[in-house]
Design an enzyme around this catalytic site. Structure first.
Site, short mmCIF file in Angstrom:
data_model
loop_
_atom_site.label_atom_id
_atom_site.label_comp_id
_atom_site.label_asym_id
_atom_site.label_seq_id
_atom_site.Cartn_x
_atom_site.Cartn_y
_atom_site.Cartn_z
N GLY A 6 -13.72 3.32 21.70
CA GLY A 6 -13.65 2.08 20.96
C GLY A 6 -12.24 1.80 20.48
O GLY A 6 -11.45 2.71 20.25
N SER A 7 -11.91 0.52 20.33
CA SER A 7 -10.61 0.14 19.77
C SER A 7 -10.68 0.29 18.25
O SER A 7 -11.72 0.62 17.69
CB SER A 7 -10.26 -1.28 20.16
OG SER A 7 -10.11 -1.39 21.56
N HIS A 31 -8.51 2.35 16.71
CA HIS A 31 -7.92 3.65 16.40
C HIS A 31 -6.44 3.71 16.77
O HIS A 31 -5.86 4.80 16.88
CB HIS A 31 -8.66 4.76 17.15
CG HIS A 31 -10.13 4.76 16.91
ND1 HIS A 31 -10.67 4.88 15.65
CD2 HIS A 31 -11.18 4.64 17.76
CE1 HIS A 31 -11.99 4.85 15.74
NE2 HIS A 31 -12.33 4.69 17.01
N HIS A 38 -15.10 5.95 12.09
CA HIS A 38 -15.84 4.70 12.29
C HIS A 38 -16.57 4.30 11.02
O HIS A 38 -17.66 3.73 11.06
CB HIS A 38 -16.86 4.84 13.43
CG HIS A 38 -16.27 5.25 14.73
ND1 HIS A 38 -16.42 6.52 15.25
CD2 HIS A 38 -15.49 4.58 15.60
CE1 HIS A 38 -15.78 6.60 16.40
NE2 HIS A 38 -15.20 5.44 16.64
N CYS A 48 9.74 -2.63 -12.86
CA CYS A 48 10.68 -2.71 -13.98
C CYS A 48 10.19 -1.93 -15.19
O CYS A 48 10.94 -1.20 -15.84
CB CYS A 48 10.93 -4.17 -14.36
SG CYS A 48 12.18 -4.38 -15.65
N THR A 58 17.95 -13.22 -15.92
CA THR A 58 18.16 -11.79 -15.72
C THR A 58 18.38 -11.13 -17.07
O THR A 58 18.47 -11.81 -18.11
CB THR A 58 19.38 -11.50 -14.83
OG1 THR A 58 20.56 -11.87 -15.55
CG2 THR A 58 19.32 -12.26 -13.50
N LEU A 59 18.53 -9.83 -17.07
CA LEU A 59 18.80 -9.12 -18.32
C LEU A 59 20.15 -9.50 -18.93
O LEU A 59 20.42 -9.26 -20.11
CB LEU A 59 18.70 -7.61 -18.12
CG LEU A 59 19.70 -6.90 -17.18
CD1 LEU A 59 21.03 -6.62 -17.86
CD2 LEU A 59 19.10 -5.56 -16.73
#
Length: 589
Positions: free
Chosen positions: A55-56, A58, A225, A423, A521-522
């Site tokens: 099966g696909s 994987h 599965h 932050c 900004t800071l």
């Protein structure tokens, strides 16, 4: 965990679309869309061909391992569904050759039946070549005990990829079908695999499953599965506790239900370790898992001859991993290949997208070098510049640290909207590191230059990132400013000295960042504080707080928020997290 969202054209065309993309990446491959078979375009038909499939879902298994030095073809079904026998038969025809074909499948009923039926049909129609197709079923799962597994046997998990690699390298060297079959069969019986999942995966195009793991749970022994594991564990243990439990499943011989491999546990067992990402595990975590597993194997005196790690056999996007061990043969084992032969086949090059780089050598433990002495590492001479009341200075620093730790959740919440979410944790780490420096008497208030330098080093080492660099530059410059403002003479710090030093530090910071207020900004509250400091500490703190609040109304010109949709920020009314951190520090001081 939102595992149910996918980016596809259609769930119905997903497998064909994906295989077409694989062949675009690897131009040594050809693709037969009706049968979903990926195969080598240029086959050396004098050598044994190897076919795998299933099966696909994987990926990179199975088609990602088709290429020189590994597999000749892969037959792919729909997601988690075996291909039918007609598809498999088409794959056998595409790689038909003079040396013979070896079919390798995982031990799942659909795969065994459909690949087996195709092999028998081929043999029935080609009586003269009936001995030219051989079949191996690989089962390596150790989660399901012998009694429960009964006659069905162990499920096939990531260990099958190692069989692909070893058998493929041997076939590429020109070995006969019998030789390739014998080695592959021996290796498949010496593999043990155990998987762990944080959550079940979701198949595109299906309803969202109603069963989930709790936030504090993991499941041990999960299949690929979405099969349930054999137990759930809560709370999630650290790797130092989890990995020993997993290795017990593979290496224990005392457990009659799971003594699948003949470990002797006498200090002479030699293994290959495969650490496999089940699809949704970060590389950062995977590296930690490799380290923890290698450490635990060392404690058990199990010799690790190779470590292979990466994404090999997934369960779509499952956040989890599996561990596989190949128990290598000892020198005195009869009817076994040499350990050196197995390792050389693993080390042989493979030109496939799915096979990851490996070192081709046993892991080594780096020996740490003693740090070289340097002038910068030596303690600087005392500056003689002290706080008027050192005890008050230390108390203020402690308040600031405690305030940052308490504010971490709120700052983190802000940063998940306005930035990358780290932050609050960065500031908390810095605060806790400063607290340790205070406890160690490395910050005392009696030598302000040394104290501020210590804080700068904490910002550099404990915080990191952009914030850490900005804080470290500012405090390093502040230490220079304090010394320069005092004229190099012992003194007690005055508001005027602090004002001059703060102005100098901000000017120096501006040489390394383009951020100027208002920039979200800071720098906004920091600049407001410095500019108002000469008017009194309380007034400066008030200005800084107002500047931090105002960042929620400012379009970002620099920093983390510059990459976030301005409309989102305005709608959420979230201040800049870095600015809020400065406000928190100053108000606590």
């Amino acid at each position: 965990m939102a595992l149910h969202k996918h980016l596809v054209n259609s769930a119905d065309t997903l497998v064909v679309d994906s295989l077409s993309g694989l062949c675009a990446v690897n131009n040594q491959l050809s693709f037969d869309p009706p049968s979903k078979v990926v195969y080598k375009t240029k086959l050396d038909r004098s050598k044994v061909a190897l076919i795998c499939g299933g099966g696909s879902g994987h990926e990179p298994s199975h088609a990602g391992f088709v290429g020189e030095g590994m597999l000749s073809a892969a037959v792919c079904g729909s997601v988690f569904a075996s291909p039918n026998s007609s598809q498999v038969r088409r794959g056998i025809d595409l790689v038909e050759n003079d040396a013979g074909t070896l079919i390798l499948v995982k031990n799942y009923t659909g795969d065994v039946l459909n690949f087996g039926l195709a092999a028998e049909q081929y043999a029935a129609e080609h009586a003269g070549k009936s001995d030219k197709v051989k079949f191996i079923v690989v089962g390596d799962d150790v989660a399901v005990g012998k009694t429960q597994g009964g006659m069905v046997g162990r499920r096939g998990l990531a260990g099958v990829v190692l069989v692909y690699k070893i058998a493929g390298a041997l076939a590429a060297q020109g070995a006969s079908l019998d030789e390739v079959y014998k080695v592959a069969q021996w290796v498949s019986g010496r593999i043990g695999t155990i998987g762990v999942g944080l959550e079940h995966c979701h198949v595109p195009g299906t309803a969202v499953p109603s069963s989930h793991l709790e936030g504090s749970e993991i499941e041990i022994g999960m299949g690929i599965h979405n099969e349930a594991g054999n137990k759930r564990v809560s709370p999630i243990p650290p790797l130092s506790e989890l990995i020993p439990t997993l290795l017990d499943y593979i290496t224990s011989t005392a457990d009659a239900e799971r003594g699948f491999l003949p470990f002797k546990n006498d200090g002479k067992d030699q293994v290959v370790l495969l650490v496999n990402n089940l699809g949704g595990m970060s590389e950062l975590e995977l590296g930690g898992i490799v380290h923890a597993t290698r450490e635990e194997l060392g404690k058990r005196q199990i010799v690790v001859s190779r470590i292979i790690a990466g994404t090999f056999m997934t369960s779509l996007n499952m956040p989890g991993f599996s561990l596989s061990l190949v128990l290598l043969p000892r020198a005195d084992e009869a009817d076994a290949p040499k350990a050196e032969t197995i390792l050389s086949l693993l080390d042989a090059p493979a030109q496939t997208p799915g096979w990851k780089w490996s070192s081709g050598a046993p892991p080594v433990t780096p020996t740490p070098l003693a740090p070289a002495a340097s002038d910068s590492a030596k303690k600087a001479a005392a500056s003689g510049i002290a706080a008027p009341q050192p005890a008050d200075f230390i108390a203020a620093l402690k308040r600031a640290c405690e305030a940052l730790v308490a504010a971490e959740p709120e700052i983190t919440r802000m940063d998940t909207i306005a930035g990358d979410g780290d932050c609050g944790l960065t500031l908390k780490a810095g605060a806790q590191a400063v607290e340790k420096e205070i406890e160690a008497k490395n910050i005392t208030g009696t030598d302000l230059v040394a104290d501020v330098v210590a804080i700068a080093k904490v910002a550099e080492t404990a915080m990191g990132g952009t914030s850490g660099a900005l804080y470290s530059i500012f405090f390093s410059a502040l230490a220079q400013g304090i010394s320069a403002s005092a004229g190099g003479k012992p003194t007690t710090a005055t508001p005027e000295l602090w004002s001059d030093a703060l102005s100098a530090a901000l000017t120096k910071l501006y040489t390394y960042t383009r951020a100027r207020p208002p920039s979200r900004t800071l720098v906004d509250p920091l600049a407001a504080f410095v500019s108002e400091y000469s008017q009194g500490f309380a007034k400066a703190v008030k200005a800084a707080g107002e500047a931090a609040e105002h960042t929620q109304d400012v379009d970002a010109k620099a920093g983390r928020s510059a990459y976030v949709d301005a409309g989102v920020l305005r709608g959420e009314k979230v201040p800049d997290p870095g600015a809020w951190g400065v406000k928190t520090i100053l108000e606590a001081l």
